[in-house]
Design an enzyme around this catalytic site. Structure first.
Site, short mmCIF file in Angstrom:
data_model
loop_
_atom_site.label_atom_id
_atom_site.label_comp_id
_atom_site.label_asym_id
_atom_site.label_seq_id
_atom_site.Cartn_x
_atom_site.Cartn_y
_atom_site.Cartn_z
N ARG A 1 85.46 -53.32 -24.39
CA ARG A 1 85.22 -53.50 -23.22
C ARG A 1 83.81 -52.73 -22.76
O ARG A 1 83.96 -51.54 -22.80
CB ARG A 1 86.37 -53.45 -22.09
CG ARG A 1 85.75 -53.34 -20.54
CD ARG A 1 85.41 -54.76 -20.28
NE ARG A 1 85.27 -54.95 -18.72
CZ ARG A 1 84.48 -54.80 -17.93
NH1 ARG A 1 83.55 -53.94 -18.47
NH2 ARG A 1 84.40 -55.00 -16.60
N ASP B 1 80.13 -54.23 -14.98
CA ASP B 1 81.01 -55.61 -14.71
C ASP B 1 80.11 -56.96 -14.70
O ASP B 1 79.11 -56.83 -13.82
CB ASP B 1 81.91 -55.52 -13.30
CG ASP B 1 82.87 -56.56 -13.25
OD1 ASP B 1 83.41 -57.13 -14.12
OD2 ASP B 1 82.95 -57.22 -11.94
N THR B 2 80.30 -58.04 -15.30
CA THR B 2 79.56 -59.15 -15.09
C THR B 2 80.48 -60.20 -14.55
O THR B 2 81.69 -60.14 -14.57
CB THR B 2 79.15 -59.77 -16.59
OG1 THR B 2 80.17 -59.76 -17.22
CG2 THR B 2 78.36 -58.78 -17.14
N GLU C 1 82.71 -63.43 -13.79
CA GLU C 1 83.86 -64.08 -14.60
C GLU C 1 83.14 -65.47 -15.30
O GLU C 1 82.54 -66.19 -14.72
CB GLU C 1 85.13 -64.29 -13.74
CG GLU C 1 85.77 -63.09 -13.50
CD GLU C 1 86.28 -62.31 -14.56
OE1 GLU C 1 86.09 -62.78 -15.68
OE2 GLU C 1 86.64 -61.03 -14.49
N ARG D 1 92.00 -52.24 -24.76
CA ARG D 1 90.45 -52.58 -25.26
C ARG D 1 89.45 -51.22 -25.33
O ARG D 1 89.80 -50.60 -24.47
CB ARG D 1 89.67 -53.68 -24.21
CG ARG D 1 90.44 -54.81 -24.05
CD ARG D 1 89.33 -55.61 -23.21
NE ARG D 1 89.62 -55.24 -21.77
CZ ARG D 1 89.49 -55.94 -20.63
NH1 ARG D 1 88.69 -56.89 -20.74
NH2 ARG D 1 89.43 -55.42 -19.54
N ASP E 1 80.87 -58.96 -20.41
CA ASP E 1 81.06 -57.59 -20.65
C ASP E 1 82.35 -57.39 -21.71
O ASP E 1 82.81 -55.95 -21.52
CB ASP E 1 81.55 -56.92 -19.19
CG ASP E 1 82.70 -57.66 -18.24
OD1 ASP E 1 83.65 -58.31 -19.11
OD2 ASP E 1 82.51 -57.73 -17.39
#
Length: 208
Positions: free
Chosen positions: A46, A51-52, A54, A99, A32
């Site tokens: 970002r 959300d992906t 980690e 970001r 992401d």
């Protein structure tokens, strides 16, 4: 005439919102997050509203489907002929890490949509009424129903069990290695003492 002025003003006012900024690929980060070039400047982006798992975060363990999500994003970004950013009027332009927060388009496809529909990401961090939220939520509902990627809970449980098993094997190996080192040190200690005693004995024999 007044009506025409209002219409023109309306379209002029929304043009910046709808406009996309074309950028150039710089570097893959994870599922992401990407790095792009704005002119000569490297910018970290970002992906907004997703959300992906980690895959590279310092101090965090790799999560289920994190590597796959990172690879998917990297493939799409690095092979795209055109990368565009679109900023959402209902979102901050940057996050607390500095970001850029943006919708990312690769060859006219919304990257967030591709990630969510294939089960690489979930809809997250919604702090406003974002432009493509409904689209992403629809895609996520289908991905969940089809158990794609992160939504395949059976595969996720098996993956977690395997990771825990591998960690235990690694810990066992580490303990064995420590025991081997201790054994070598002990043998070395006794060997040195034995050599010293032998030397003393030789000296006594030579004196006689």
């Amino acid at each position: 005439m007044k009506l025409l002025f209002i219409i023109i003003s309306f379209f002029v006012g929304i043009t910046p919102l709808l406009a996309k900024e074309e950028v150039t690929f710089s570097k893959c980060v994870d599922g992401d997050t990407i790095k792009v070039l704005q002119g000569d400047k490297v910018i970290t982006v970002r992906l907004l509203a997703v959300d992906t798992p980690e895959s590279v975060k310092s101090g965090s363990a790799i999560e289920y489907y994190g590597i796959e999500a990172s690879k998917f994003t990297c493939d799409k970004i690095s092979n795209a002929k055109k990368i565009e950013l679109e900023y959402d009027d209902n979102s901050n332009k940057t996050d607390k890490y500095g970001r850029l927060l943006a919708w990312v388009f690769v060859d006219d496809y919304l990257l967030q949509e591709l990630l969510v529909q294939d089960g690489y990401a979930e809809v997250a961090y919604l702090y406003g009424d974002y432009k493509y939220t409904s689209l992403l939520q629809d895609r996520q509902a289908v991905a969940e129903a089809m158990k794609k990627g992160i939504w395949d809970l059976d595969k996720k449980e098996k993956w977690i069990s395997k990771q825990e098993s591998d960690d235990e094997d690694h810990n066992d190996l580490t303990i064995k290695e420590i025991l081997v080192v201790i054994a070598i040190l002990i043998l070395g200690y006794f060997y040195k003492n034995m050599v010293k005693k032998l030397n003393k004995y030789k000296k006594k024999v030579l004196k006689k």
